[in-house]
Write an enzyme that holds these catalytic residues in place. Structure first.
Site, short mmCIF file in Angstrom:
data_model
loop_
_atom_site.label_atom_id
_atom_site.label_comp_id
_atom_site.label_asym_id
_atom_site.label_seq_id
_atom_site.Cartn_x
_atom_site.Cartn_y
_atom_site.Cartn_z
N GLY A 16 0.86 -1.34 -0.02
CA GLY A 16 0.01 -0.17 -0.03
C GLY A 16 0.75 1.23 -0.06
O GLY A 16 2.38 0.98 0.04
N PHE A 19 1.71 5.66 5.04
CA PHE A 19 0.58 6.18 5.71
C PHE A 19 -0.59 4.99 5.78
O PHE A 19 -1.54 5.28 6.13
CB PHE A 19 -0.10 7.27 5.76
CG PHE A 19 1.31 8.42 5.73
CD1 PHE A 19 2.09 8.52 6.80
CD2 PHE A 19 1.77 9.14 4.49
CE1 PHE A 19 2.99 9.42 6.86
CE2 PHE A 19 2.71 9.85 4.40
CZ PHE A 19 3.46 10.01 5.65
N LYS A 22 1.33 -0.46 6.90
CA LYS A 22 1.92 -1.40 6.45
C LYS A 22 2.87 -2.22 7.58
O LYS A 22 2.58 -3.42 7.87
CB LYS A 22 2.57 -1.40 5.02
CG LYS A 22 1.80 -0.98 3.81
CD LYS A 22 2.86 -0.86 2.72
CE LYS A 22 3.96 0.23 2.95
NZ LYS A 22 3.31 1.55 3.29
N SER A 23 3.44 -1.35 8.14
CA SER A 23 4.46 -1.80 9.05
C SER A 23 3.69 -1.95 10.42
O SER A 23 3.95 -3.20 11.19
CB SER A 23 5.40 -0.68 9.56
OG SER A 23 6.40 -0.44 8.50
N ASP A 89 10.65 -5.95 6.20
CA ASP A 89 10.04 -4.61 6.12
C ASP A 89 10.64 -3.93 4.88
O ASP A 89 11.54 -4.29 4.67
CB ASP A 89 9.84 -3.95 7.30
CG ASP A 89 8.86 -2.99 7.41
OD1 ASP A 89 7.92 -3.00 6.73
OD2 ASP A 89 9.10 -1.98 7.99
N GLU A 90 9.94 -3.09 4.37
CA GLU A 90 10.35 -2.08 3.41
C GLU A 90 11.18 -3.12 2.20
O GLU A 90 12.23 -2.70 1.82
CB GLU A 90 11.48 -1.14 3.82
CG GLU A 90 10.74 -0.34 5.19
CD GLU A 90 9.62 0.61 4.36
OE1 GLU A 90 9.65 0.84 3.54
OE2 GLU A 90 9.09 1.33 5.38
N CYS A 146 -6.72 9.84 1.73
CA CYS A 146 -6.21 10.99 0.80
C CYS A 146 -6.41 12.33 1.55
O CYS A 146 -7.31 12.72 1.80
CB CYS A 146 -7.04 11.18 -0.40
SG CYS A 146 -6.39 12.71 -1.56
N CYS A 149 -8.80 15.01 -0.24
CA CYS A 149 -10.37 14.91 -0.55
C CYS A 149 -10.93 13.79 0.48
O CYS A 149 -12.08 13.71 0.33
CB CYS A 149 -10.67 14.28 -2.12
SG CYS A 149 -10.19 12.67 -2.48
#
Length: 193
Positions: A16, A19, A22-23, A89-90, A146, A149
């Site tokens: 994803g 923010f 994921k982690s 991770d990452e 987002c 919006c």
């Protein structure tokens, strides 16, 4: 999410935008495995030193100890025989040799949980992530919100001095003073020069 028996390896991927949690989700799965008394080893790329060199840290401050490696092959060198769950991770920061490393670990009968960005700031597939997704038994694509919006965000907007980064800017910036925001498809901007 798949839970196999201990003699059947498999690969899970969490992707994803920035923010999207994921982690945080990776840490949650690691903690569940630890509660189940499974031996876990956690790895991260050395290039990811935002919060800590020896921890996976989520944006909300959750953390778990990790082994920092400079290349994917080090994961195999450091892997302990009795480890049942391997978390990475990452993944987007590793080279393509990570595909073979992850496949080999799963073929040993271990559960492999990978997390990373699926798209770069341009909105294009990021590094090794798509190839890891292709060999996985399970892929969870998370969304953020987002900032423009309020709709579900699937992209990461890079801002430099408050303006959207240009398409030709480097994919990976180490130590730069850029900022990032989660954006939906409509609000994501990548000016071409």
């Amino acid at each position: 999410m798949i839970y196999g028996s201990l003699d059947h390896g498999f690969i899970e991927v969490i992707v994803g935008p920035m923010f999207s949690g994921k982690s945080e989700e990776l840490i949650r799965r690691i903690r569940r495995a630890q509660i189940a008394k499974q031996k876990v080893q956690v790895f991260k790329p050395a290039i990811d030193d935002r919060y800590s060199i020896d921890k996976v840290v989520s944006h909300n401050g959750s953390s778990i100890n990790a082994i920092s490696v400079t290349k994917a092959s080090e994961i195999l060198d450091l892997l302990e025989e009795d480890t049942q769950v391997v978390a990475i991770d990452e993944i987007q920061f590793f080279d393509h040799s990570l595909v073979d490393v992850v496949r080999e670990i799963a073929d040993m009968g271990k559960r492999v949980i990978c997390a990373g960005l699926d798209m770069d700031f341009r909105g294009e597939p990021f590094g090794v992530t798509p190839d890891i997704m292709a060999i996985a038994e399970s892929v969870d694509k998370l969304t953020a919100i987002c900032v423009k919006c309020g709709n579900p965000a699937t992209r990461t907007q890079r801002l430099i001095n408050g303006k959207p980064a240009k398409y030709d800017d480097p994919i990976i910036l180490v130590g730069a003073h850029e900022t990032y925001e989660a954006r939906c498809r409509k609000c994501h901007e990548v000016p071409r020069t």
